[in-house]
Design a protein around this motif. Structure first.
Motif, mmCIF file in Angstrom:
data_model
loop_
_atom_site.group_PDB
_atom_site.id
_atom_site.type_symbol
_atom_site.label_atom_id
_atom_site.label_comp_id
_atom_site.label_asym_id
_atom_site.label_seq_id
_atom_site.Cartn_x
_atom_site.Cartn_y
_atom_site.Cartn_z
ATOM 1 N N THR A 263 -20.665 -22.167 -12.682
ATOM 2 C CA THR A 263 -20.133 -23.458 -13.387
ATOM 3 C C THR A 263 -18.612 -22.656 -14.250
ATOM 4 O O THR A 263 -17.090 -23.474 -14.684
ATOM 5 N N ILE A 267 -15.398 -25.438 -12.570
ATOM 6 C CA ILE A 267 -14.488 -26.136 -14.037
ATOM 7 C C ILE A 267 -13.099 -26.064 -13.556
ATOM 8 O O ILE A 267 -12.225 -26.577 -13.725
ATOM 9 N N THR A 298 -15.834 -28.103 -20.916
ATOM 10 C CA THR A 298 -15.768 -28.900 -19.958
ATOM 11 C C THR A 298 -15.680 -30.273 -20.780
ATOM 12 O O THR A 298 -15.252 -31.387 -20.774
ATOM 13 N N LEU A 301 -12.655 -30.115 -19.019
ATOM 14 C CA LEU A 301 -12.363 -31.531 -18.073
ATOM 15 C C LEU A 301 -12.786 -32.031 -18.164
ATOM 16 O O LEU A 301 -11.656 -33.139 -16.982
#
Length: 400
Positions: A263, A267, A298, A301
């Motif tokens: 993760t 990312i 996130t 992202l």
């Protein structure tokens, strides 16, 4: 100004121009009026008449037609066809199928190719300049176009990115991040539109490749072969896989994202590649619980995918102060320029300290300068050690 066209609502406004939806009082038809607010600026005036020339010479159903030109002592305006539709990034959120996305990509390349045939490069490729209506593409805003072979690009009357000669290949390279939102598998470099269209026309050949591999395994006695399994991360770092291949193989599944190392690494890696289409595709594979666990990562992202629903000053300031990594700093500066956000001098300095080149520092400083914003950091100290870089030279030439 002519009373024939009645203003209905304002679509956009900058220091230099405004765009309005107007109604033709004779016919009842809606149109768009674009007005240059600073006609005394020679570069802006040149770009204004250049856009009129392009719209007048391009006879394409994908490009608005020019209707009228208006001039007063203080402003210049032209009336063009009103194009209904929604911006490309908003249309992509409706999750169109692969066939439709590939068809829209072909329409976009055909439109840019027609512009190239007339001797122009589009340059200003961004989602809001591409409208989709009833699964049909329309291209708008031609004021940043330059003749093929130009060595300077002007945005908001500021000269940026000087080069010996800009060609069709350069324009296609600028277009590529947009196309990858539609077709992620596209290559990194195309010399001409014909090569790009040929690649777009290809369908995914993985099923045939899979059959070929199975045939080879059967012929060579696959039961006797031993394979050493390696992790996705190891295969990516060794160059055996790319993010595109991992997406195509559906390897970025829930099990993949439940690994914290995956993760955090992927990312950051995705953000660093500066490809909105790829960021969008990766973001869609991340499960909800992982998004909650790594909310800041996130969120960055999502911004790199040009999804700005959670873009506010509070989130922005928190991520600036958190000081993630150079690619995050570059992303935040890009997000601010894209959304007309003017950072405080303190916020600018925190981001500039993380930047690894002069490009992102100078680009944001030029952005503020073009908007007449006086609150800006002294960027000279961030250019130290980057004296030979192109953007450092650009900044110093602008300030001589």
């Amino acid at each position: 100004m002519s009373e024939r066209f009645e203003t209905r609502n304002q679509i956009a406004r900058t220091l230099h121009s405004k765009t309005e939806q107007v109604l033709d009082t004779r016919t009842g038809q809606p149109y768009v009026r674009k007005t240059l607010l600073q006609p005394q600026d020679p570069i802006l005036r040149h770009q204004f008449f250049q856009e009129i020339e392009i719209l007048s010479s391009m006879f394409s159903s994908s490009i608005p037609h020019i209707i009228d030109v208006e001039e007063t002592n203080r402003t210049l305006s032209f009336i063009e066809q009103y194009i209904p539709g929604i911006p490309l990034d908003q249309w992509l959120r409706t999750k169109p199928d692969k066939k439709t996305r590939r068809r829209i990509a072909m329409q976009l390349v055909d439109t840019i190719s027609a512009l190239h045939e007339k001797g122009w490069l589009y340059i200003d490729h961004k989602n809001e300049n591409i409208l989709i209506h009833e699964d049909t593409l329309y291209l708008i805003d031609f004021n940043a176009c330059v003749p093929s072979g130009s060595h300077t690009i002007y945005l908001s009357s500021i000269a940026v990115a000087p080069k010996e000669k800009y060609t069709e290949s350069d324009d296609l390279q600028l277009l590529l991040p947009i196309l990858r939102q539609l077709v992620p598998r596209l290559k990194k470099k195309y010399q001409c539109a014909a090569e790009l269209k040929k690649d777009l026309a290809k369908k995914n050949g993985r099923p045939y490749m899979l059959l070929f591999i199975l045939s080879v395994l059967l012929l060579t006695g696959a039961s006797g072969l031993k394979f050493e399994q390696t992790s996705v991360l190891e295969r990516y770092k060794s160059g055996q896989e790319t993010l595109y291949s991992l997406l195509e193989k559906d390897e970025m599944d829930d099990t993949f994202w439940n690994d914290d190392t995956n993760t955090l690494y992927f990312i950051r890696e995705t953000i660093g590649l500066d490809d909105p289409g790829l960021s969008r595709a990766v973001l869609q594979t991340i499960p909800g619980q992982i998004r909650q666990k790594y909310a800041d990562q996130t969120l960055l992202l999502a911004w790199s995918a040009m999804e700005y629903e959670e873009l506010d000053l509070k989130n922005l300031d928190r991520l600036i102060r958190k000081g993630n990594h150079p690619s995050a700093a570059r992303l935040i500066l890009d997000v601010c320029m894209h959304n007309e956000i003017y950072l405080t001098a303190d916020q600018q300095e925190q981001l500039f300290e993380q930047c690894q080149s002069s490009q992102e520092v100078v680009e944001y400083a030029v952005f503020l300068k073009s908007r007449g914003i006086e609150e800006h950091a002294d960027i000279e100290k961030y250019l130290s050690g980057h004296e030979e870089e192109e953007y450092t030279k650009l900044w110093r030439n602008l300030n001589q």
